[in-house]
Motif scaffolding. Structure first.
Motif, short mmCIF file in Angstrom:
data_model
loop_
_atom_site.label_atom_id
_atom_site.label_comp_id
_atom_site.label_asym_id
_atom_site.label_seq_id
_atom_site.Cartn_x
_atom_site.Cartn_y
_atom_site.Cartn_z
N ARG A 101 -45.64 -32.84 -1.85
CA ARG A 101 -45.47 -33.82 -0.77
C ARG A 101 -44.99 -35.17 -1.33
N ALA A 102 -45.59 -35.59 -2.44
CA ALA A 102 -45.17 -36.84 -3.07
C ALA A 102 -43.74 -36.73 -3.57
N PHE A 103 -43.41 -35.58 -4.17
CA PHE A 103 -42.05 -35.35 -4.68
C PHE A 103 -41.03 -35.51 -3.56
N ILE A 104 -41.28 -34.86 -2.43
CA ILE A 104 -40.35 -34.91 -1.31
C ILE A 104 -40.22 -36.33 -0.77
N ALA A 105 -41.33 -37.07 -0.80
CA ALA A 105 -41.33 -38.44 -0.30
C ALA A 105 -40.76 -39.44 -1.29
N GLY A 106 -40.39 -38.98 -2.48
CA GLY A 106 -39.81 -39.87 -3.48
C GLY A 106 -40.83 -40.67 -4.25
N LYS A 107 -42.09 -40.24 -4.22
CA LYS A 107 -43.15 -40.93 -4.96
C LYS A 107 -43.26 -40.34 -6.36
N ASP A 108 -43.68 -41.16 -7.32
CA ASP A 108 -43.66 -40.77 -8.73
C ASP A 108 -44.76 -39.78 -9.15
N VAL A 109 -45.87 -39.75 -8.40
CA VAL A 109 -47.05 -39.03 -8.88
C VAL A 109 -46.98 -37.54 -8.54
N TRP A 110 -46.24 -36.82 -9.35
CA TRP A 110 -46.17 -35.36 -9.31
C TRP A 110 -45.98 -34.87 -10.73
N CYS A 111 -46.33 -33.64 -10.98
CA CYS A 111 -46.23 -33.14 -12.35
C CYS A 111 -46.05 -31.63 -12.38
N VAL A 112 -45.55 -31.16 -13.49
CA VAL A 112 -45.50 -29.73 -13.80
C VAL A 112 -46.79 -29.38 -14.51
N SER A 113 -47.47 -28.35 -14.02
CA SER A 113 -48.76 -27.94 -14.59
C SER A 113 -48.65 -26.52 -15.14
N VAL A 114 -48.95 -26.36 -16.42
CA VAL A 114 -48.88 -25.05 -17.06
C VAL A 114 -50.11 -24.85 -17.94
N ALA A 115 -50.79 -23.73 -17.74
CA ALA A 115 -51.95 -23.39 -18.57
C ALA A 115 -51.83 -21.99 -19.11
N VAL A 116 -52.42 -21.78 -20.26
CA VAL A 116 -52.68 -20.43 -20.78
C VAL A 116 -54.16 -20.17 -20.56
N VAL A 117 -54.46 -19.14 -19.81
CA VAL A 117 -55.85 -18.77 -19.51
C VAL A 117 -56.18 -17.48 -20.24
N HIS A 118 -57.26 -17.49 -21.01
CA HIS A 118 -57.68 -16.31 -21.76
C HIS A 118 -59.10 -15.94 -21.35
N GLU A 119 -59.26 -14.73 -20.88
CA GLU A 119 -60.56 -14.22 -20.43
C GLU A 119 -61.23 -15.20 -19.46
N GLY A 120 -60.43 -15.73 -18.55
CA GLY A 120 -60.96 -16.52 -17.46
C GLY A 120 -61.04 -18.02 -17.66
N ARG A 121 -60.76 -18.49 -18.89
CA ARG A 121 -60.84 -19.93 -19.15
C ARG A 121 -59.56 -20.43 -19.80
N PRO A 122 -59.15 -21.67 -19.48
CA PRO A 122 -57.92 -22.21 -20.08
C PRO A 122 -58.11 -22.52 -21.56
N VAL A 123 -57.12 -22.17 -22.36
CA VAL A 123 -57.17 -22.40 -23.81
C VAL A 123 -56.02 -23.28 -24.28
N GLY A 125 -53.14 -26.21 -22.29
CA GLY A 125 -52.72 -26.77 -21.01
C GLY A 125 -51.81 -27.97 -21.18
N VAL A 126 -50.86 -28.08 -20.26
CA VAL A 126 -49.89 -29.18 -20.27
C VAL A 126 -49.69 -29.67 -18.84
N LEU A 127 -49.67 -30.99 -18.68
CA LEU A 127 -49.19 -31.64 -17.45
C LEU A 127 -48.05 -32.55 -17.85
N TYR A 128 -46.90 -32.36 -17.23
CA TYR A 128 -45.76 -33.21 -17.52
C TYR A 128 -45.32 -33.90 -16.24
N ALA A 129 -45.39 -35.24 -16.24
CA ALA A 129 -45.00 -36.06 -15.09
C ALA A 129 -43.72 -36.81 -15.46
N PRO A 130 -42.56 -36.21 -15.24
CA PRO A 130 -41.32 -36.81 -15.74
C PRO A 130 -40.97 -38.14 -15.10
#
Length: 272
Positions: A101-123, A125-130
């Motif tokens: 919603r922020a992205f569409i509205a032209g607001k800066d606060v959005w990010c790409v979120s990527v995690a590696v989850v192993h046996e149910g828990r993240p091991v 993680g990256v958040l990139y807010a370009p």
């Protein structure tokens, strides 16, 4: 000779490098649509928006990550769920744009979120807010970083007012004694970024309303944990990811000294 116990840590660091490169590439792809009136529609199931940038970033992530780790499962907000992931010990959990919603509205606060989850828990993680030029990274047992520098949760004193991000409706349901000791932080469009704000000490905690998803939380959960905070349910327990059900009940996230009081306040704040 490397011990068996050290091997996964090395693997998660390699995975962190992989997902960092992929997240940055996806972020740059999304940035090409930013403030250019991207096409979007509303999903039938929850009326949340999805844009052409979400799909383009998802394509970048899926191509890069599964090419590098074909044995890992895949769970993304913008990919039809394949329950084959349930048979995988290790899974990529992805939100191509958290804060659409922020992205569409032209607001800066959005990010790409990527995690590696192993046996149910993240091991890993990256958040990139370009649009903000911010990169958050964490690997299990390795601490958390923003733009390469270590981050920690706030160490505010007992007499300081707590900085808590939550809705006005949720504030009204909190016990009066808790409200008196806090300042409300206005809405932060990206849930993942809101958790990162706790990790780097800008705020002390947040209440996450019902029906958040694995992809909103997994990467930020690890970043917060490695920075000295925690995300938990009202039972105080950490979340399990990559289950058959990928939505969550009411949650609280905070620096450790604030978590229990916040859980108690939110748990006693009445029905959603």
């Amino acid at each position: 000779m490397m011990t068996a116990s050290a091997l996964p840590d090395t693997q998660w660091l390699r995975d962190l490098e992989l997902i960092t490169t992929a997240a940055m590439a996806a972020g740059e792809k999304a940035l090409g649509f930013f403030r250019k009136n991207p096409d979007f529609r509303y999903k039938n199931e929850d009326r949340s928006p999805v844009s052409e940038a979400d799909y383009a970033a998802n394509d970048v992530l899926k191509e890069r990550l599964l090419a590098a780790r074909p044995n890992y499962g895949w769970l993304s907000e913008e990919t039809d769920d394949d329950e084959a992931r349930l048979g995988c010990e290790t899974v990529f959990v992805v939100d191509p744009i958290d804060g659409t919603r922020a992205f569409i509205a032209g607001k800066d606060v959005w990010c790409v979120s990527v995690a590696v989850v192993h046996e149910g828990r993240p091991v890993a993680g990256v958040l990139y807010a370009p649009a903000l030029i911010e990169l958050y990274q964490a690997a299990q047992g390795q601490g958390a970083r923003r733009n390469g520098l270590p981050i920690r949760t706030s160490q505010a004193g007992d007499g300081d007012k707590l900085q808590i991000a939550l809705s006005e409706q949720r504030v009204a349901r909190l016990p009066a004694a808790f409200r008196a000791g806090m300042t409300r932080i206005a809405h932060v469009p990206s849930l993942a970024y809101r958790l990162a704000m706790i990790a780097d000490g800008r705020i002390d905690g947040t209440v996450v309303e019902r029906n958040s998803h694995d992809w909103d939380l997994a990467a930020a959960d690890l970043i917060l944990d490695e920075a000295g905070g925690r995300l938990a349910g009202l039972d105080g327990q950490p979340l399990a990811y990559n289950g058959k059900q990928v939505t969550h009940d009411l949650l609280c996230a905070a620096r450790l000294s604030v978590l229990d009081p916040l859980v108690a306040a939110a748990g006693g704040s009445g029905p959603h």
